[in-house]
Write an enzyme that holds these catalytic residues in place. Structure first.
Site, mmCIF file in Angstrom:
data_model
loop_
_atom_site.group_PDB
_atom_site.id
_atom_site.type_symbol
_atom_site.label_atom_id
_atom_site.label_comp_id
_atom_site.label_asym_id
_atom_site.label_seq_id
_atom_site.Cartn_x
_atom_site.Cartn_y
_atom_site.Cartn_z
ATOM 1 N N LYS A 85 1.864 -15.148 2.363
ATOM 2 C CA LYS A 85 2.204 -14.204 3.382
ATOM 3 C C LYS A 85 1.657 -13.759 4.209
ATOM 4 C CE LYS A 85 -0.299 -9.585 1.824
ATOM 5 N NZ LYS A 85 -0.856 -8.269 0.609
ATOM 6 N N SER A 160 1.779 -5.015 -2.560
ATOM 7 C CA SER A 160 2.216 -5.076 -1.031
ATOM 8 C C SER A 160 3.130 -6.671 -0.265
ATOM 9 C CB SER A 160 1.266 -5.290 -0.096
ATOM 10 O OG SER A 160 -0.153 -5.336 0.232
ATOM 11 N N SER A 184 -1.947 -5.461 -5.629
ATOM 12 C CA SER A 184 -0.839 -6.043 -4.643
ATOM 13 C C SER A 184 -0.385 -7.488 -4.932
ATOM 14 C CB SER A 184 -1.009 -6.432 -3.240
ATOM 15 O OG SER A 184 -1.017 -4.728 -2.574
HETATM 16 N N1 GLN Z 1 -0.521 -0.025 -3.643
HETATM 17 C C1 GLN Z 1 -2.673 0.012 -2.781
HETATM 18 C C2 GLN Z 1 -2.282 0.607 -2.186
HETATM 19 O O1 GLN Z 1 -1.105 0.283 -1.198
HETATM 20 C C3 GLN Z 1 -3.108 -1.999 -3.541
HETATM 21 C C4 GLN Z 1 -2.342 -2.388 -1.644
HETATM 22 C C5 GLN Z 1 -3.210 -3.748 -1.883
HETATM 23 O O2 GLN Z 1 -3.176 -4.229 -3.038
HETATM 24 N N2 GLN Z 1 -3.080 -4.682 -0.591
HETATM 25 O O3 GLN Z 1 -3.476 0.406 -1.301
#
Ligand code: GLN
Length: 492
Positions: A85, A160, A184
């Site tokens: 990532k 994400s 995420s």
């Molecule tokens: N979807 C969540 C956010 O927008 C979690 C994102 C993540 O785990 N990096 O913060």
């Protein structure tokens, strides 16, 4: 095709010297060339560098005559192509975090997890797309464009770490690394049909992981099955003096401890999770999975996590507060993009104005607000107190159960554009995953079924005690031995 294999399958074939790491890497590169134009899981990849790493692995194997390799030998990850990532530092590779603000930034060092993968002989390659600074649930918030779900290109892959999940689901790599701050890893894994593991806070080093919310962030994996997740965690886990929050506790050999024996384990079904907003097909798949665990000898009891209702609100205070501080460093002086001005304040303003996307700006503004004097006590301090209560819910539950079972997401993958204008709806996609980060415990998503029309993957979430990854992996592995969901491939 070699790109479709699991880590343990490819590892066994490499050890028997039936195939080479170069051939495996090449089959991933061919796959990327064939499908990534549609999926866009990768922001970039360096084929030459990947093949050079493959050759090094092949040379080692040749020297050993195949000894000390393979899933049960000393180096189960040798010659395995794993993609990363875009939030983890890989030396001499671009590090953009899906953002324009890190334009042209090249990482000067390897993250500890990358160092560990290299030491294990992994072919570390590619930069996987993500929501900017890991803020989002759909991979639509990337400066590099949207990633599409391999099961239905009109849909999002989750976020994400959407690039990581899509790349593994589409067999563009054997496994991938991602990060999980509020879901995420588990949410995109569920929506793309792979296994996503978020280890306990402190289990894996965060050194070289660009910080979003430091008290919630954790590095983890995307794999094609639970055994691969166990192999990878074995390589990633452990203390790192460069991350003071990594625990000095030694990590067990997770793969060696997969017994598939789950008789007598006690699973908790939180009553707060199987209500309102949950899609009927998701609910049915989770209930069927619970039944499967019962057939395999686990005992299932209802439990309560009474502070669940507050988790999303608490998360969006704590995470934005930490993000507003962490992202202050991107000011046009030290990293990436600079929009020049003779007036330094104006330089910061212009650089941040041009470099950050809308969601990141929204989070920085929210975070600065909840930390500001006069509001700190009302928002940030209170959120911290409720966070403690949420952690308490989990610790209390784990006094009587070995793991908790929930859906990973309330629905299967939604359409591109469906929620991008409605931040609150988007935030609610993580309703089942967020508490685990607030509690600092571990969680895993494993495929447990499909919706009918269209056919989209459904994920089952297993939540474990602090440092209870072994139990989660064993449960998921036992489940996989008795189901075939994880073996289905998207119709690409
Ligand atoms: N979807 C969540 C956010 O927008 C979690 C994102 C993540 O785990 N990096 O913060």
């Amino acid at each position: 095709m070699l790109n479709q294999l699991t880590i343990s399958e490819l590892s066994a074939r490499l050890a028997r010297r039936e195939v080479s790491a170069r051939e495996a890497m090449q089959s991933c590169l061919e796959r990327i060339a064939r499908v990534d134009g549609k999926i866009h899981a990768f922001i970039s990849h360096d084929a030459e560098d990947a093949l050079a790493q493959a050759d090094a692995a092949d040379q080692w194997l040749a020297r050993q005559g195949g000894k000390n390799a393979g899933p049960d030998g000393g180096r189960p990850l040798l010659g395995i192509p794993i993609a990363i990532k875009d939030v983890l530092a890989v030396k001499n590779q671009p590090l953009n975090c899906g953002s324009k603000i890190l334009d042209h930034f090249i990482s000067p060092y390897d993250a500890t997890v990358v160092e560990k993968l290299r030491a294990a002989g992994v072919i570390v390659f590619g930069r996987l797309n993500m929501d900017e600074f890991a803020m989002g649930s759909s991979t639509e918030n990337s400066a590099f464009g949207v990633t599409h779900n391999p099961w239905d290109l009109a849909r999002i892959p989750g976020g994400s770490s959407g690039g990581s999940a899509a790349a593994v689901a589409a067999d563009e790599c054997l496994a991938a690394l991602g990060s999980d701050t509020g879901g995420s890893i588990r949410q995109p894994a569920a929506l793309c049909g792979c296994v996503g593991l978020k280890p306990t806070y402190g289990r894996v080093s965060r050194y070289g992981l660009v910080a979003f919310a430091s008290s919630l962030d954790q590095v983890g994996s995307f794999t094609k099955d639970a055994r691969d997740a166990a192999i990878l965690l074995g390589a990633l886990a452990g203390h790192d003096p460069r991350d003071s929050t990594s625990v000095p506790q030694p990590a067990p050999d997770y793969a060696a401890r997969l017994t598939g024996e789950i008789k007598g384990l006690k699973l908790g079904l939180p009553r707060e999770y199987l209500v309102g907003g949950l899609d009927a097909e998701v609910k049915a798949a989770v209930e069927a999975a619970v039944k499967k665990f019962q057939e395999l000898g686990a005992e299932v009891v209802e439990i309560s996590l009474p502070h669940t209702d507050y988790a999303v609100a608490v998360y969006y205070i704590v995470a934005t507060a930490e993000a507003s501080a962490n992202l202050a460093r991107f000011d046009g002086i030290r990293y990436g993009l600079r929009v020049d001005s003779v007036d330094p304040t104006e330089l910061y303003r212009r650089t941040r104005g041009a470099g950050f996307g809308a969601e990141v700006k929204r989070r920085i503004i929210l975070g600065a607000y909840v930390l500001s004097s006069g509001y700190y006590d009302a928002y940030y301090l209170r959120a911290q107190k409720v966070r403690t209560l949420i952690r308490g819910d989990f610790l209390k539950a784990f006094e009587s159960v070995d793991a908790i079972v929930t859906p990973t997401t309330p629905t299967a993958a939604f359409k591109v554009g469906e929620k991008s204008d409605d931040p609150l709806q988007m935030y609610l996609s993580d309703i089942f995953t967020i508490s685990c980060n607030l509690a600092g415990t571990c969680g895993l998503s494993v495929p447990c079924g499909f919706t009918r029309n269209p056919k989209l993957p459904i994920g089952l979430q297993l939540l474990g005690r602090p440092f209870g990854e072994e139990t989660l992996l064993n449960l998921a592995w036992a489940f996989e031995q008795n189901t075939a969901w994880h073996r289905e491939k998207p119709p690409l």
